[in-house]
Design a protein around this motif. Sequence first.
Motif, short mmCIF file in Angstrom:
data_model
loop_
_atom_site.label_atom_id
_atom_site.label_comp_id
_atom_site.label_asym_id
_atom_site.label_seq_id
_atom_site.Cartn_x
_atom_site.Cartn_y
_atom_site.Cartn_z
N ARG A 9 -8.97 4.51 -4.58
CA ARG A 9 -7.84 5.44 -4.52
C ARG A 9 -6.54 4.70 -4.21
NH1 ARG A 9 -11.99 8.48 -2.34
NH2 ARG A 9 -11.54 7.82 -0.21
N GLU A 10 -6.60 3.72 -3.32
CA GLU A 10 -5.41 2.94 -2.97
C GLU A 10 -4.88 2.18 -4.18
OE1 GLU A 10 -4.47 -1.01 -0.33
OE2 GLU A 10 -5.95 0.39 0.45
N GLY A 35 -12.06 4.58 -0.79
CA GLY A 35 -10.68 4.44 -0.35
C GLY A 35 -9.93 3.34 -1.07
N ARG A 36 -10.59 2.24 -1.32
CA ARG A 36 -9.94 1.12 -2.00
C ARG A 36 -9.57 1.49 -3.44
NH1 ARG A 36 -6.56 -2.77 -2.17
NH2 ARG A 36 -7.20 -4.65 -3.23
N ALA A 59 -1.50 7.71 1.74
CA ALA A 59 -2.29 8.68 0.99
C ALA A 59 -1.54 9.97 0.75
CB ALA A 59 -3.60 8.96 1.72
N THR A 96 0.83 -1.19 0.00
CA THR A 96 0.00 0.00 0.00
C THR A 96 0.87 1.24 0.00
OG1 THR A 96 -0.11 0.04 2.41
CG2 THR A 96 -1.86 -1.15 1.24
N GLN A 143 -3.34 4.71 -6.65
CA GLN A 143 -2.07 5.24 -6.16
C GLN A 143 -0.94 4.23 -6.29
OE1 GLN A 143 -2.99 6.56 -2.22
NE2 GLN A 143 -3.87 8.48 -2.91
N ARG A 144 -1.29 2.95 -6.26
CA ARG A 144 -0.28 1.91 -6.40
C ARG A 144 -0.01 1.60 -7.87
NH1 ARG A 144 -1.00 -3.48 -7.02
NH2 ARG A 144 -3.17 -3.36 -6.40
#
Length: 163
Positions: free
Chosen positions: A115-116, A112-113, A31, A28, A119-120
């Motif tokens: 976005r996570e 949130g998931r 943020a 992860t 971002q990865r």
Amino acid sequence: MKRILFALAATVSGLVLLFSYRTSFGDTVPADTAAGTGTAATSSATGSTGSAGSAGSVGSADSVGSAGSGYIDGRYTGQTASTRYGPVQLSVTVSAGRISAVDVIQSPNGNGRDREISQRAIPQLVSDTIQTQSASVHFVSGATYTSTGYEQSLQSALDQARQ
């Protein structure tokens, strides 16, 4: 007989719960680090909605790129690719006939998931794009829909860069 059925039902329930439990989400990214990778390519996983005029707009052809690449220098915005988890859109900057930067205009960010995952995955996809200099990027495991949308929007932008 009732005890056997009860024990069997409890065992099946326990196995279902055990195998449906997610133990990790992989690597992860905090943020606050967003999607910047510190390379010449920049990306943003903010998921802004963008304007209707920017979708599929053609970049300007500032000068002719090198003969081997087939890309014309300029900035090209790819069409928005709709995925199951949200839209993906990006723009590509071509300099000296090579892909020099990829800016992500939209990416899935519904929760949130999402976005996570963005971002990865997006920094890996941007890095792979600059390395391969094409839309043939390796999909990121666990981010198949985002990778597919990225590839579609990238191909759209690169098609404009070849005209």
